[in-house]
Write an enzyme that holds these catalytic residues in place. Structure first.
Site, PDB file in Angstrom:
ATOM      1  N   ASP A  16      -3.225  -1.366   9.909  1.00  0.00           N
ATOM      2  CA  ASP A  16      -3.344  -1.375   8.444  1.00  0.00           C
ATOM      3  C   ASP A  16      -4.011  -2.644   7.913  1.00  0.00           C
ATOM      4  OD1 ASP A  16      -2.240   1.127   7.930  1.00  0.00           O
ATOM      5  OD2 ASP A  16      -0.192   0.361   7.823  1.00  0.00           O
ATOM      6  N   LYS A  69       0.854  -1.201   0.000  1.00  0.00           N
ATOM      7  CA  LYS A  69       0.000   0.000   0.000  1.00  0.00           C
ATOM      8  C   LYS A  69       0.881   1.239   0.000  1.00  0.00           C
ATOM      9  CE  LYS A  69       0.696   1.696   4.331  1.00  0.00           C
ATOM     10  NZ  LYS A  69       1.149   3.061   4.663  1.00  0.00           N
TER      11      LYS A  69
END
Length: 282
Positions: free
Chosen positions: A135, A9
């Site tokens: 996350d 990401k």
């Protein structure tokens, strides 16, 4: 055998709003994925052990590994009587601000869900993952999203416009908790979350590039000035926008054209061991 892909990401924005009663920071960030992936395979075991197979000097294979902890949590949650062997082919840099460990943990939850035919929803897996990493809920879905709370509240957004991404990790590692401890919430720092949100809504590439902002960047730069040099190098080499991802140290640049992206890649390739030319996924 079950196979899962775990993409890295990047942050388009990252802001910290206030310190919560639980000791964590309330965060507001927009993230997306890029096509730099770890690859994981899962096999059932006859015993009840969790075995992580990984050939990497800086990644543990015991309970300190997030994939191991995700498997442990999953097996406890669903009261499974068998263990699992997890093989990780690692491409995402370690301690880089790219959520490599969280991506592996999320892939483990998805993989075990299929391997043991549990049938849990992605929402259920995201809630489970939030117990071990902020996350992980985002990484369960791997879609462009606005994440708030500790990262567990997710609002899906439009995919970003098509673009090349040059990722460059300086030869150092950064501890996220150490950076978060240094946040001064009284010090003003403009994070353009609303601008980024609107840019994605309208698929406006130029506005997206202008909105890139990360409250943690000046903190990490104060400790490691080479991060700022790398970012400026990317911008001087033609990047339409550049930003440190997460708590760093990885910096990425965006480029619309492949030739432009290759120029940036070549410009930074000499100063970092880990440089990647990839695409936005989202």
């Amino acid at each position: 055998m079950i196979y899962e892909t775990a993409p890295a990401k990047i942050n388009f924005t990252l802001d910290t709003l206030f310190k919560r009663n639980d000791g964590y920071h309330e965060i507001e960030m927009i993230m997306t994925t890029v096509d730099l992936n770890d690859r994981l395979t899962f096999h059932k075991r006859k015993d009840r052990k969790i075995v992580v197979e990984i050939e990497h000097n800086y990644v543990p294979s015991n309970h300190k590994n997030l994939a191991y902890r995700a498997a442990q949590l999953f097996i406890e949650q669903y009261q499974l009587k068998q263990g699992v062997t997890i093989s990780i082919d690692k491409e995402i840099p370690v301690s880089a601000g790219l959520a490599g460990g969280s991506a592996d943990a999320a892939a483990t939850l998805r993989g075990l869900n299929r391997l043991f035919d549990i049938g849990a929803s992605l929402e259920e897996l995201a809630q489970l993952g939030s117990k071990i990493g902020t996350d992980i809920p985002f990484c369960i879905y791997n879609k462009t999203a606005l994440c708030t709370g500790r990262g567990e509240k997710i609002e899906f957004l439009n995919k970003p416009p098509s673009a090349w991404v040059i990722l460059a990790k300086p030869n150092l590692g950064i501890s996220s908790p150490d950076i978060f401890k240094l946040i001064n919430l009284d010090k003003r720092y403009d994070v353009h979350t609303k601008m980024c949100y609107e840019a994605l809504e309208n698929r406006d590439y130029q506005q997206l590039c202008q909105s890139l902002s990360n409250r943690l960047e000046p903190i990490s730069v104060s400790k490691h000035p080479q991060i700022d040099k790398l970012k400026n190098n990317m911008l001087k080499s033609g990047a339409d926008g550049a930003l440190m991802s997460g708590s760093g140290p990885t910096v990425y640049g965006l480029a619309r054209k492949e030739s432009q992206a290759k120029n940036i890649y070549n410009a930074v390739n000499g100063c970092c061991n880990e440089v990647y030319l990839v695409r936005l996924l989202g």
